[in-house]
Design a protein around this motif. Structure first.
Motif, PDB file in Angstrom:
ATOM      1  N   LYS A  10       0.831  -1.212   0.000  1.00  0.00           N
ATOM      2  CA  LYS A  10       0.000   0.000   0.000  1.00  0.00           C
ATOM      3  C   LYS A  10       0.866   1.263   0.000  1.00  0.00           C
ATOM      4  O   LYS A  10       0.488   2.274  -0.599  1.00  0.00           O
ATOM      5  CB  LYS A  10      -0.952   0.004   1.190  1.00  0.00           C
ATOM      6  N   GLU A  13       1.769   1.804  -3.556  1.00  0.00           N
ATOM      7  CA  GLU A  13       0.644   2.363  -4.300  1.00  0.00           C
ATOM      8  C   GLU A  13       0.524   3.869  -4.045  1.00  0.00           C
ATOM      9  O   GLU A  13       0.273   4.642  -4.971  1.00  0.00           O
ATOM     10  CB  GLU A  13      -0.649   1.649  -3.921  1.00  0.00           C
ATOM     11  N   LEU A  14       0.702   4.277  -2.798  1.00  0.00           N
ATOM     12  CA  LEU A  14       0.636   5.705  -2.474  1.00  0.00           C
ATOM     13  C   LEU A  14       1.781   6.461  -3.148  1.00  0.00           C
ATOM     14  O   LEU A  14       1.581   7.565  -3.658  1.00  0.00           O
ATOM     15  CB  LEU A  14       0.656   5.915  -0.964  1.00  0.00           C
ATOM     16  N   ALA A  27      -5.574   5.755  -2.528  1.00  0.00           N
ATOM     17  CA  ALA A  27      -4.297   5.202  -2.053  1.00  0.00           C
ATOM     18  C   ALA A  27      -4.060   5.550  -0.585  1.00  0.00           C
ATOM     19  O   ALA A  27      -3.578   4.709   0.185  1.00  0.00           O
ATOM     20  CB  ALA A  27      -3.150   5.713  -2.924  1.00  0.00           C
TER      21      ALA A  27
END
Length: 112
Positions: A10, A13-14, A27
């Protein structure tokens, strides 16, 4: 996938959604949710604090009228309630109540 891997994924993704990117709010919430789950399992207060910060950042990208504002407020409230149970800080309880009240107002107006 274990919790550490999920958080790492994650974060990646951010990183791919810099400020101004259309998917940044999603995100931010994805990483916040992963950190919150890890807090629930491992009780690391730093994870919970970061989740609250990230959820608040996402909320700023979801103004009144945004379809996901109510869910963001509810997520913040859940984290604040968890932090209240962890630390007994009344400001967290007040924040959780305030966020859920805003959710109720949004739902009354017909926002999802």
């Amino acid at each position: 996938m274990d919790l550490a891997d999920d958080v790492s994924q994650k974060r990646g993704e951010l990183d791919r959604c810099p400020p101004g990117h259309d998917g940044r709010d999603v995100a931010l919430c994805g990483l916040a949710a992963s950190l919150h789950r890890r807090f629930e399992n491992q009780r690391g207060i730093d994870d919970l604090n970061e989740a609250i910060t990230l959820y608040r950042a996402a909320l700023e990208l979801r103004p009144v009228g945004h379809a996901d504002r109510a869910s963001s407020l509810h997520d913040i409230a859940q984290c604040l309630a968890d932090r209240f149970r962890h630390s007994s800080a009344l400001s967290d309880l007040d924040g959780a109540i305030s966020a859920e009240r805003e959710v109720l107002q949004l739902l009354k107006r017909g926002n999802p």
